[in-house]
Design a protein around this motif. Structure first.
Motif, short mmCIF file in Angstrom:
data_model
loop_
_atom_site.label_atom_id
_atom_site.label_comp_id
_atom_site.label_asym_id
_atom_site.label_seq_id
_atom_site.Cartn_x
_atom_site.Cartn_y
_atom_site.Cartn_z
N VAL A 34 0.84 -1.20 0.00
CA VAL A 34 0.00 0.00 0.00
C VAL A 34 0.87 1.25 0.00
CG1 VAL A 34 -1.83 1.24 1.22
CG2 VAL A 34 -1.81 -1.26 1.22
N ALA A 35 1.98 1.21 0.73
CA ALA A 35 2.89 2.36 0.75
C ALA A 35 3.51 2.60 -0.62
CB ALA A 35 3.98 2.13 1.80
N LEU A 36 3.86 1.54 -1.33
CA LEU A 36 4.37 1.69 -2.70
C LEU A 36 3.33 2.39 -3.58
CD1 LEU A 36 6.09 -1.77 -3.24
CD2 LEU A 36 7.24 0.44 -3.26
N TRP A 37 2.08 1.97 -3.46
CA TRP A 37 1.02 2.59 -4.25
C TRP A 37 0.82 4.05 -3.84
CZ3 TRP A 37 -1.29 2.62 -8.55
CH2 TRP A 37 -2.53 3.21 -8.73
N ALA A 38 0.91 4.34 -2.54
CA ALA A 38 0.74 5.72 -2.08
C ALA A 38 1.83 6.63 -2.64
CB ALA A 38 0.76 5.75 -0.54
#
Length: 311
Positions: A34-38
């Motif tokens: 999710v952090a990569l996507w953010a």
């Protein structure tokens, strides 16, 4: 025409606030995917702000561009954007942002070309160290074992992709530790982490004075490793994955009294051995939906004058 300036201000605000919010949050290490996507959404919003500002600046500066941009728009919408009322600043902004876009594309091409050159060099070295045996077909095996005194394993993208393991790694890794290492490397390959690293390196290398791009590159290198660690730990356990990391990196001195400040391995091992609770599926879904709205904001701002005119 004030819209290009508003979009630029929104891009600057996103570039400043986005990384700070992510740095203060307690969930990126728990949910690296999710952090990569953010991070991708933040960078996409910044680039989209620049692209939209360039488009509207060019439309205001040159009637030919404005006619193409608003070719199918009603007259009321065209009037709402006040085309033709801007001076030299619109031309300057459009040219400067266009040059920045071309430079970004050139940096990405350079990064990809360099990566392919490095890949060809490493493949040539592999062919020298592990020549094909009589009757062996090229690319028939995706796993390659090399004679080596240093334990190591890595994934080499390309056609065909190769997973390379040294004999020293085979001697040191015990039980399911080798399976965990292979799952880690396959996690990189399936998620195409190499493209994330290429894009972040291109932006950071092309604009070294822009902090958000430097932070993007640093976080991509860190988060892709955490995401691959999670792929391995879900299949073979956190302890097994942590022990495999220790066995592969102990000889590099990263666990000594004065390790390299850039070394991520000790933090990764600590994270595996002392895991924090993952977010619930519902919270992950809500969080993903919220960060996905970040690139939408510049588009909404760009359409505000037109929507007001139609209303």
């Amino acid at each position: 025409m004030i819209l290009p300036a508003v979009l630029l201000m929104l891009g600057v605000l996103t570039a400043v606030v986005g990384p700070r919010l992510l740095a203060r949050a307690d969930w990126p290490d728990r949910e690296p995917v999710v952090a990569l996507w953010a991070w991708q959404c933040v960078i996409a919003a910044v680039l989209l702000c620049c692209a939209l500002s360039m488009t509207f600046s060019a439309a205001a500066a040159w009637h030919a561009v404005g006619g193409q941009v608003f070719a199918t728009a009603p007259r009321a919408v065209v009037g709402a954007y006040s085309l033709g009322t801007s001076g030299l600043w619109a031309q300057t902004t459009a040219v400067a942002l266009a040059c920045g876009g071309l430079w970004s594309a050139a940096m990405l091409v350079r990064e990809v070309v360099r990566a392919r050159a490095r890949r060809r060099t490493r493949r040539a070295q592999l062919r020298l160290r592990a020549p094909q045996l009589p009757g062996e077909e090229p690319g028939s095996e995706r796993l390659m074992v090399l004679e080596g005194e240093r334990p190591d394993a890595w994934w080499l993208p390309g056609t065909p992709p190769r997973l390379v393991v040294t004999t020293a790694a085979l001697r040191r890794l015990k039980g399911r530790q080798l399976d965990a290492v292979l799952a880690h490397e396959r996690g990189h390959a399936r998620a195409r982490h190499d493209w994330l690293l290429h894009c972040s390196s291109a932006l950071a290398g092309g604009f070294p004075q822009v902090p958000v791009f430097a932070a993007f590159r640093e976080e991509m290198h860190r988060l892709v490793e955490l995401a691959a660690d999670d792929v391995a730990s879900r299949r073979f356990g956190r302890l097994t994955t942590a022990l495999a990391l220790v066995e592969l990196n102990e000889h590099r001195g990263v666990f000594g009294p004065g390790p390299d400040p850039q070394a991520q391995v000790p933090a990764r091992v600590h994270r595996l051995l002392t895991p924090a609770d993952r977010l619930t599926p519902g919270r992950r879904l809500r969080l993903t939906a919220v960060v996905s709205l970040v690139p939408v904001m510049p588009v909404l701002v760009a359409f505000v004058p037109g929507l007001r005119a139609l209303g």
